[in-house]
Design an enzyme around this catalytic site. Structure first.
Site, mmCIF file in Angstrom:
data_model
loop_
_atom_site.group_PDB
_atom_site.id
_atom_site.type_symbol
_atom_site.label_atom_id
_atom_site.label_comp_id
_atom_site.label_asym_id
_atom_site.label_seq_id
_atom_site.Cartn_x
_atom_site.Cartn_y
_atom_site.Cartn_z
ATOM 1 N N GLY A 12 7.262 4.900 10.771
ATOM 2 C CA GLY A 12 7.904 6.129 10.285
ATOM 3 C C GLY A 12 7.558 7.331 11.163
ATOM 4 N N ARG A 16 7.585 14.779 6.718
ATOM 5 C CA ARG A 16 6.903 15.801 5.915
ATOM 6 C C ARG A 16 5.690 16.411 6.630
ATOM 7 N NH1 ARG A 16 6.717 11.818 0.780
ATOM 8 N NH2 ARG A 16 6.984 10.315 2.474
ATOM 9 N N LYS A 23 3.276 10.504 12.523
ATOM 10 C CA LYS A 23 2.313 10.644 11.422
ATOM 11 C C LYS A 23 1.031 9.831 11.594
ATOM 12 C CE LYS A 23 3.256 9.187 7.104
ATOM 13 N NZ LYS A 23 3.765 9.314 5.724
ATOM 14 N N GLY A 78 13.262 1.691 5.562
ATOM 15 C CA GLY A 78 12.425 1.503 4.375
ATOM 16 C C GLY A 78 11.287 0.530 4.621
ATOM 17 N N ARG A 333 -20.981 19.427 31.291
ATOM 18 C CA ARG A 333 -19.750 18.631 31.236
ATOM 19 C C ARG A 333 -19.675 17.639 32.388
ATOM 20 N NH1 ARG A 333 -15.822 21.046 34.789
ATOM 21 N NH2 ARG A 333 -16.648 22.961 35.663
ATOM 22 N N ASN A 377 -37.449 24.667 39.699
ATOM 23 C CA ASN A 377 -36.970 25.796 38.898
ATOM 24 C C ASN A 377 -35.800 26.460 39.620
ATOM 25 O OD1 ASN A 377 -37.628 27.780 36.583
ATOM 26 N ND2 ASN A 377 -37.281 29.053 38.389
ATOM 27 N N TYR A 387 -17.169 24.222 46.072
ATOM 28 C CA TYR A 387 -15.722 24.002 46.172
ATOM 29 C C TYR A 387 -15.133 24.932 47.214
ATOM 30 C CZ TYR A 387 -10.911 23.496 44.357
ATOM 31 O OH TYR A 387 -9.577 23.252 44.208
HETATM 32 C C1 UD1 Z 1 5.144 4.665 -0.291
HETATM 33 C C2 UD1 Z 1 5.578 3.732 -1.432
HETATM 34 C C3 UD1 Z 1 5.045 4.273 -2.745
HETATM 35 C C4 UD1 Z 1 3.542 4.390 -2.662
HETATM 36 C C5 UD1 Z 1 3.110 5.237 -1.469
HETATM 37 C C6 UD1 Z 1 1.612 5.135 -1.288
HETATM 38 C C7 UD1 Z 1 7.653 2.614 -0.864
HETATM 39 C C8 UD1 Z 1 9.128 2.580 -1.043
HETATM 40 N N1 UD1 Z 1 6.997 3.590 -1.452
HETATM 41 O O1 UD1 Z 1 5.772 5.913 -0.465
HETATM 42 O O2 UD1 Z 1 5.393 3.371 -3.801
HETATM 43 O O3 UD1 Z 1 3.046 4.937 -3.868
HETATM 44 O O4 UD1 Z 1 3.729 4.779 -0.266
HETATM 45 O O5 UD1 Z 1 1.177 5.974 -0.259
HETATM 46 O O6 UD1 Z 1 7.136 1.724 -0.235
HETATM 47 N N2 UD1 Z 1 7.319 3.055 7.199
HETATM 48 C C9 UD1 Z 1 7.846 2.291 8.197
HETATM 49 N N3 UD1 Z 1 9.191 2.101 8.259
HETATM 50 C C10 UD1 Z 1 10.047 2.630 7.340
HETATM 51 C C11 UD1 Z 1 9.479 3.413 6.309
HETATM 52 C C12 UD1 Z 1 8.118 3.615 6.263
HETATM 53 O O7 UD1 Z 1 7.101 1.778 9.051
HETATM 54 O O8 UD1 Z 1 11.233 2.389 7.459
HETATM 55 C C13 UD1 Z 1 5.861 3.265 7.152
HETATM 56 C C14 UD1 Z 1 5.471 4.720 7.392
HETATM 57 O O9 UD1 Z 1 5.171 4.947 8.764
HETATM 58 C C15 UD1 Z 1 4.228 4.886 6.522
HETATM 59 C C16 UD1 Z 1 4.407 3.834 5.436
HETATM 60 O O10 UD1 Z 1 5.388 2.947 5.873
HETATM 61 O O11 UD1 Z 1 3.045 4.594 7.233
HETATM 62 C C17 UD1 Z 1 4.803 4.445 4.078
HETATM 63 O O12 UD1 Z 1 5.967 5.216 4.214
HETATM 64 P P1 UD1 Z 1 6.107 6.625 3.506
HETATM 65 O O13 UD1 Z 1 7.422 7.194 3.893
HETATM 66 O O14 UD1 Z 1 4.907 7.434 3.728
HETATM 67 O O15 UD1 Z 1 6.197 6.176 1.975
HETATM 68 P P2 UD1 Z 1 5.793 7.036 0.699
HETATM 69 O O16 UD1 Z 1 6.886 7.966 0.382
HETATM 70 O O17 UD1 Z 1 4.449 7.589 0.886
HETATM 71 MG MG MG Z 2 3.245 7.776 2.538
#
Ligand code: UD1
Ligand code: MG
Length: 458
Positions: A12, A16, A23, A78, A333, A377, A387
């Site tokens: 993802g 947000r 993320k 999803g 450093r 010292n 340099y």
């Molecule tokens: C999700 C859950 C929710 C749970 C919460 C816990 C689902 C539908 N919802 O919501 O029930 O309570 O996490 O934190 O599963 N990701 C992908 N590909 C995608 C979508 C998401 O790899 O197509 C990954 C994102 O990078 C992330 C994770 O899945 O690391 C969760 O996705 P996110 O959009 O954060 O789901 P939430 O809305 O938090």
């Molecule tokens: Mg999440």
């Protein structure tokens, strides 16, 4: 024990977060979230680990390196769709697959381990890790039937007002029978308010087939905390900071104010060391015993011996030997290496320089690409002129040598043992052992002349 596989979801974008950085690459206490998730399964005998990448795939892959295989999710449709991308690696294999979302950085291996054990002992086909949230907003809610068994998980955006009142939440951490997971994932639909393929729907599908599904309650909500925005990121940081700091305090390190002490997860600190407020310790820094790390010090990849005192200073990629005293306002450093009882004082910058035992540079100096022998010292205001605008040159200074204040050491240069360089000298030639080097305009005093000047003085 069955074969264990893991799928980490990290494809993802993290809309947000409102960030240019993807993320799962945001850091919690100096470590990316996706690495923290991988840490939580690193000692749990996973036969295969597959991370699903998509947004920022190349960056995510380069952070993870060879800790995982990768599957690509080109479009983020999803969480169920994301897991499906791991099919090529895992389909048809017998065993248990644990799925963890890459934005749950606070999960511990103890909890994952006990969930796995519960899953295997109950012969469930799927187990979801749940917890109770004070404020369950944005999480999937655990909906149970009259017998208290898991019926389904409903997302915030699809929940009825009544379901929104449920405080038990989905952590996004699950165990599945691997073969059943990839069979059922094909059946997930996206007929919900977000038009996404939800992984939690796999649980209801497994239940509908009459197979056993389980929940495993994590008593500590923080472990199941999901990071979706910067407010959550700051909270995760706070929890992680407190965990790291508690570990060090229980190991015998005094933290004068844990709230304002920032220690990376990989740092090592010896007992009876005291860390004062507003200190940041990053990366793989190692600090010995009986040290005093005074306020506003920043250490990154530093190796600090025993009994060292550091005041308000910055040390990166460098080593400081036992009983040395650094600062205030010193900057070390790029591969500095100080042996024992070295003193580096106020407003001194050292770059790629080595100091022998008992060597000192107490004030206002720059030493770059230099070697300073034992008991030597370096006077206030000494500069290695290392340099020429194109190349860097070495300055080598022997043992028991005294460099007077305000000396310029024009590199490349070798200064022997037991040498004295008179204050204000610009050294352009090598100096042999036991020599005095002096290069400055001879002083003349003109008696009574000061009063004759127009301003009286100049
Ligand atoms: C999700 C859950 C929710 C749970 C919460 C816990 C689902 C539908 N919802 O919501 O029930 O309570 O996490 O934190 O599963 N990701 C992908 N590909 C995608 C979508 C998401 O790899 O197509 C990954 C994102 O990078 C992330 C994770 O899945 O690391 C969760 O996705 P996110 O959009 O954060 O789901 P939430 O809305 O938090
Ligand atoms: Mg999440």
């Amino acid at each position: 024990m069955k074969n264990r596989y893991a799928v980490i979801l990290a494809a993802g974008k993290g809309t947000r977060m409102k960030s240019k950085l993807y993320k799962v690459l945001h850091k919690v206490c100096d470590r990316t979230m996706v690495e923290l998730v991988l840490d939580s399964i690193s000692n749990l005998d996973m036969k295969e680990v597959v991370t699903v990448v998509g947004c920022g795939a190349e960056q995510v892959k380069s952070v993870i390196g060879d800790r995982s295989k990768f599957a690509l999710q080109e479009q983020q449709l999803g969480t169920a769709h994301a897991v499906k991308m791991a099919k090529d690696e895992l389909v048809g294999k017998k065993g248990t697959t644990i799925v963890i979302y890459g934005d749950t950085p606070l999960i511990t291996s103890e909890t994952v381990d006990s969930m796995l054990t519960h899953h295997e002992n109950t012969n469930a086909k799927a187990t979801v890790l749940t917890s109770f949230a004070e404020n369950p907003f944005a999480y999937g809610r655990i909906v149970r039937d009259n017998g208290g068994k898991l019926l389904k998980i409903v997302e915030e955006k699809d929940a009825t007002e009544e379901e929104k009142l449920i405080k038990e939440i989905n952590s996004g951490i699950y165990c599945f029978d691997n073969e059943l997971l990839f069979e059922m994932i094909e059946k997930v639909k996206n007929d919900n308010n977000q038009g996404e393929y939800y992984l939690p729907d796999v649980l209801s599908l497994i239940r509908q087939c009459g197979e056993k599904i389980e929940t495993y309650l994590c008593s500590d909500f923080d472990e199941t905390f999901g990071v979706n925005d910067r407010v959550a990121l700051a909270y995760a940081e706070k929890v992680m900071r407190s965990r790291i700091n508690t570990k060090h305090m229980l190991n015998g390190v005094t933290l004068v104010d844990p709230e304002s002490t920032y220690i990376a997860p990989d740092a090592i600190i010896g007992c009876d060391t005291t860390i004062y407020p507003n200190v940041t310790i990053k990366s793989k820094t190692i600090i010995g015993e009986d040290c005093k790390i005074k306020p506003n010090t920043f250490l990154e990849n530093a190796i600090i011996g025993n009994g060292v005192e550091i005041k308000n200073s910055t040390i990166t990629n460098s080593k400081v030997g036992d009983y040395s005293v650094i600062g205030p306002y010193a900057h070390l450093r790029d591969n500095c290496e100080l042996k024992e009882k070295v003193r580096i004082g106020n407003f001194v910058e050292l770059k790629n320089s080595k100091y022998g035992n008992n060597a000192k540079t107490a004030h206002l100096s720059y030493l770059g690409d230099a070697e300073v022998g034992s008991n030597t010292n370096i006077g206030c205001g000494t500069i290695t002129v290392n340099y020429d605008g194109k190349n860097k040159f070495q300055t080598k200074i022997g043992n028991d040598t005294f460099i007077g204040c305000n000396s310029n050491l024009i590199a490349p240069l070798e200064i022997g043992n037991g040498v004295v360089v008179a204050a204000g000298t610009t050294v352009t030639k090598n100096i042999e052992d036991d020599a005095l080097a002096i290069a400055r305009v001879k002083q003349e005093n003109k008696q009574g002349y000061a009063k004759k000047l127009p301003s009286g003085r100049q």
